[in-house]
Design a protein around this motif. Sequence first.
Motif, PDB file in Angstrom:
ATOM      1  N   CYS A 187       0.904  -1.308   0.126  1.00 33.28           N
ATOM      2  CA  CYS A 187       0.012   0.017   0.016  1.00 33.28           C
ATOM      3  C   CYS A 187       0.867   1.339   0.161  1.00 33.28           C
ATOM      4  O   CYS A 187       1.539   1.287   1.058  1.00 33.28           O
ATOM      5  N   PRO A 188       0.557   2.110  -0.998  1.00 33.99           N
ATOM      6  CA  PRO A 188       1.319   3.531  -0.945  1.00 33.99           C
ATOM      7  C   PRO A 188       1.239   4.457   0.297  1.00 33.99           C
ATOM      8  O   PRO A 188       1.805   5.129   0.609  1.00 33.99           O
ATOM      9  N   PHE A 189       0.087   4.066   1.127  1.00 37.15           N
ATOM     10  CA  PHE A 189      -0.075   5.182   2.089  1.00 37.15           C
ATOM     11  C   PHE A 189       0.489   4.581   3.368  1.00 37.15           C
ATOM     12  O   PHE A 189       0.447   5.342   4.351  1.00 37.15           O
ATOM     13  N   GLN A 190       0.604   3.195   3.543  1.00 38.57           N
ATOM     14  CA  GLN A 190       1.286   2.578   4.889  1.00 38.57           C
ATOM     15  C   GLN A 190       0.502   2.891   5.922  1.00 38.57           C
ATOM     16  O   GLN A 190      -0.745   2.924   6.156  1.00 38.57           O
ATOM     17  N   HIS A 191       1.139   3.616   7.042  1.00 38.70           N
ATOM     18  CA  HIS A 191       0.498   3.884   8.219  1.00 38.70           C
ATOM     19  C   HIS A 191      -0.453   4.908   8.214  1.00 38.70           C
ATOM     20  O   HIS A 191      -1.363   5.147   9.121  1.00 38.70           O
ATOM     21  N   ARG A 192      -0.411   5.848   7.105  1.00 39.56           N
ATOM     22  CA  ARG A 192      -1.464   6.726   6.948  1.00 39.56           C
ATOM     23  C   ARG A 192      -2.843   6.556   6.394  1.00 39.56           C
ATOM     24  O   ARG A 192      -3.572   7.239   5.798  1.00 39.56           O
ATOM     25  N   LYS A 193      -2.989   5.264   5.990  1.00 37.28           N
ATOM     26  CA  LYS A 193      -3.777   4.886   5.122  1.00 37.28           C
ATOM     27  C   LYS A 193      -5.363   4.769   5.724  1.00 37.28           C
ATOM     28  O   LYS A 193      -5.429   4.729   6.996  1.00 37.28           O
ATOM     29  N   THR A 194      -6.244   4.997   5.201  1.00 34.94           N
ATOM     30  CA  THR A 194      -7.703   4.851   5.681  1.00 34.94           C
ATOM     31  C   THR A 194      -8.188   3.372   5.243  1.00 34.94           C
ATOM     32  O   THR A 194      -7.259   2.440   4.845  1.00 34.94           O
TER      33      THR A 194
ATOM     34  N   CYS B 295     -10.077   4.447   0.115  1.00 27.79           N
ATOM     35  CA  CYS B 295      -8.998   4.655  -0.451  1.00 27.79           C
ATOM     36  C   CYS B 295      -9.336   5.214  -1.913  1.00 27.79           C
ATOM     37  O   CYS B 295     -10.004   4.551  -2.921  1.00 27.79           O
ATOM     38  N   PRO B 296      -8.619   6.226  -2.250  1.00 29.69           N
ATOM     39  CA  PRO B 296      -8.594   6.722  -3.586  1.00 29.69           C
ATOM     40  C   PRO B 296      -8.038   5.961  -4.568  1.00 29.69           C
ATOM     41  O   PRO B 296      -8.311   6.220  -5.853  1.00 29.69           O
TER      42      PRO B 296
END
Length: 112
Positions: A53-60, A65-66
Motif C-alpha cells: 500500500c502506498p499510504f502505509q500507516h496513513r491509510k484509511t 481509499c482513492p
Amino acid sequence: MPHLFSSHRLRREARTVEAMIRRYCRDHHGATTEPCPDCRDLLAYAQQRLHHCPFQHRKTTCANCPVHCYKPAQRERIRTVMRHSGPRMLLSHPVLALLHLLDGLRRPRRKP
C-alpha cells in the motif's frame, strides 16, 4: 505477520482482514481451523496488497481509499467477505471492529 508490516496500524489492519476472511470461510465453507484454499489465496492476496500500500500507516480503510489496488475479481470477493463478516465482527472481535470503523473515518490521503 510482525515483520511483514512496518507499522502497528498495518499489522492491525492485517489482523482485521484475516479475522474477517476466517469468519466468512467458517460460515460459508465450513472451515474449522484453517481457511479453505480459496480463502487462503484471498488472504494472501489481501496481505500482499496491504504490504504494498502506498499510504502505509496513513491509510484509511480500503473501501475509502482513492487508489483501488485490488484486481476487480478479488475486490468483489473481499467486498462479499466484508459484507458478511463486518457486522458479525462486533460480536467476535469487538475491538478490531471498532478500530476498523474509526479507521474508516480517516480522511483519504492523496497518493504520495
